[in-house]
Design an enzyme around this catalytic site. Structure first.
Site, short mmCIF file in Angstrom:
data_model
loop_
_atom_site.label_atom_id
_atom_site.label_comp_id
_atom_site.label_asym_id
_atom_site.label_seq_id
_atom_site.Cartn_x
_atom_site.Cartn_y
_atom_site.Cartn_z
N HIS A 311 1.92 -8.25 3.51
CA HIS A 311 1.89 -7.16 3.37
C HIS A 311 2.78 -6.02 3.99
CE1 HIS A 311 -2.08 -7.67 1.15
NE2 HIS A 311 -2.43 -8.33 1.40
N ASN A 384 -3.94 1.40 7.26
CA ASN A 384 -4.63 2.43 7.21
C ASN A 384 -5.66 2.06 5.68
OD1 ASN A 384 -3.29 2.59 3.92
ND2 ASN A 384 -1.39 3.37 4.98
N ALA A 385 -6.51 3.06 5.50
CA ALA A 385 -7.74 2.51 4.36
C ALA A 385 -6.66 2.49 3.07
CB ALA A 385 -8.66 3.56 3.96
N ARG A 386 -5.69 2.72 2.38
CA ARG A 386 -5.18 2.61 1.30
C ARG A 386 -3.87 1.27 1.33
NH1 ARG A 386 -0.39 6.37 -1.94
NH2 ARG A 386 -0.32 5.00 -4.02
N ARG A 395 -7.37 -10.43 -1.01
CA ARG A 395 -8.09 -11.69 -0.95
C ARG A 395 -8.92 -11.65 -0.71
NH1 ARG A 395 -2.90 -13.66 -0.48
NH2 ARG A 395 -1.56 -11.39 0.35
#
Length: 455
Positions: A311, A384-386, A395
């Protein structure tokens, strides 16, 4: 069956077709008249371009070289080298999957720094571990579980694409930074440096002199306890307070509302719900980036580590693998008692090899190659939330590997405990919108939506 171990290769497969022309044109555009294409047409002289790039980058304007991109192939390098490289988040990587590909005959890296008298024991143990991997798959264990017994000297093959600025950052780390202590990484870095210097002399000009004296500083030493593993496998260490309200306020400001209106409207729970729903279905949910969450994830396997590291939009702290925990390893579901016996014996073998090599004077930087993929390590990640939305989409999915799915579920549960108003929207793709897997879908969307509604 013995696999011959040879040195790995790092190959520059190609670079941007325009080479150093665009970085040179970028260096000229801020000070010269003419359109972008006119300035580019005047930037065709290779020697002049190289000289200008040197001048511009020496002044600290390194963003200009980001217009040149390198395409790299890493062939038969250790999984340890793979893990080191994929931590560079501004590069792109595609790795041969150990979930799906049979690695019985992949081969392995033998560290040059091994004491000569230990090479035979090292090779014997590696051969045994590969035989165990094959035996486990023949007993019906899935490749994604059998891979836990594969050593970190296992050969890996992958592609990498990076712009010149990140490429130089990678080279510095391999040749002068934390990678320089590992001969394999240093050799791969030297291979890349030689090729890059021929292809882009301006970008690589004075590389060594710019790196000298910039070695990574030593971390200050503080007293350590011997308390071992933390009580909780996963902990939410920090979170943006009132994340839902902040995100809603940010979204309103982006839509042109005044500070006063945005703040007032964001305090209304019904409005917040509508705004969050809009953001989670929007192709541009940038307001979600206003809130960040930091998790400590303990006891993840080295195989699972790669799922986290892939990620790109996160801040992830991964200890050097010399700190991995050799006393712990993940335990999958075994198809038989014999499979469990073979599996546990593999970890005993690896630990015995580690202790024997340590007694011969081998350093931890050499012994890192004796780690097995099922050994564990602790990490910290901030997303972050995004990015969390993407993380949970992928996942929590039934197609995700079981270990990373279990960690993702627990991270989501803790998030819902901490800030349910925001985290109620998170879950796998079929929960957040619809399943994208097509024929590969598990076909259990209704069940999954019910599960994640109650989590």
């Amino acid at each position: 069956m013995r696999m011959e171990a040879t040195g790995g290769k790092a190959v520059i497969l190609g670079i941007s077709e325009t080479g150093e022309k665009i970085p040179a044109a970028a260096g000229r555009i801020s000070t010269q008249p003419g359109t972008a294409t006119e300035i580019f047409e005047k930037s065709q002289d290779g020697e002049k371009n190289s000289n200008l790039i040197v001048k511009v980058t020496q002044s600290g304007h390194n963003s200009t070289i980001e217009h040149t991109v390198y395409h790299l192939a890493f062939e038969n390098v250790s999984v340890f080298a793979e893990q080191f490289l994929i931590e560079f988040r501004l590069a792109s990587f595609t790795v041969k999957s150990r979930r799906y590909v049979d690695f019985s005959h992949s081969g392995y890296y033998i560290p040059d720094s091994l004491p000569p008298e230990a090479c035979g024991y090292f090779t014997e143990t590696m051969e045994s571990l590969f035989q165990t991997y094959t035996a486990l798959t023949e007993l019906g264990m899935a490749k994604e579980d059998a891979r836990f017994v594969l050593p970190y000297c296992l050969y890996s093959n992958f592609f990498c694409t990076a712009n010149a600025r990140e490429f130089l950052h990678i080279l510095r780390a391999m040749l002068y930074g934390r990678g320089a202590a590992f001969p394999e990484l240093k050799e791969l870095g030297l291979q890349l440096l030689q090729q890059a210097r021929e292809l882009t002399p301006g970008i690589l000009s004075e590389f060594e002199s710019r790196c000298e004296g910039r070695e990574d500083p030593a971390f200050p030493l503080f007293p350590k306890s011997e308390s071992g593993a933390p009580d909780d496998a996963i902990a939410l260490l920090g979170a943006t307070p009132n994340a839902a309200g902040l995100i809603a306020c940010t979204a309103l400001l982006e839509e042109g509302y005044s500070d006063t209106d945005a703040f007032t409207l964001a305090q209304n729970s019904a409005y917040r719900k509508d705004i969050l729903h809009y953001l989670f279905t929007s192709p541009r949910p940038r307001a979600l980036e206003a809130a960040c969450f930091t998790y400590r994830v303990s006891g993840i396997s080295l195989s699972c580590l790669t799922h986290f590291a892939r990620h790109r939009m996160q801040s992830i702290q991964i200890p050097c693998l010399t700190y991995a925990n050799r006393s712990r390893h993940v335990t999958p579901v075994f198809p038989s008692d014999k499979a469990e016996m073979l599996y546990e014996n593999a970890f005993r073998q690896a630990n015995e090899l580690y202790q024997a090599l340590k007694e011969t004077g081998a350093t931890e930087n050499t012994l890192v190659y004796t780690l097995l993929s099922g050994n564990t390590i602790d990490i910290v990640t901030t997303m972050n939330a995004r990015e969390l939305a993407l993380f949970f989409r992928l996942r929590c999915c039934n197609r995700a590997q079981w270990e990373i799915r279990a960690h993702a579920d627990e991270m989501l549960r803790l998030g819902r405990q901490n800030q349910p108003e925001l985290f109620r929207f998170f879950g796998p793709s079929c929960f957040m919108s619809s399943c994208p897997e097509g024929r590969m879908s598990c076909g259990r969307q209704t069940e999954m939506r019910e599960k994640y509604s109650k989590l």
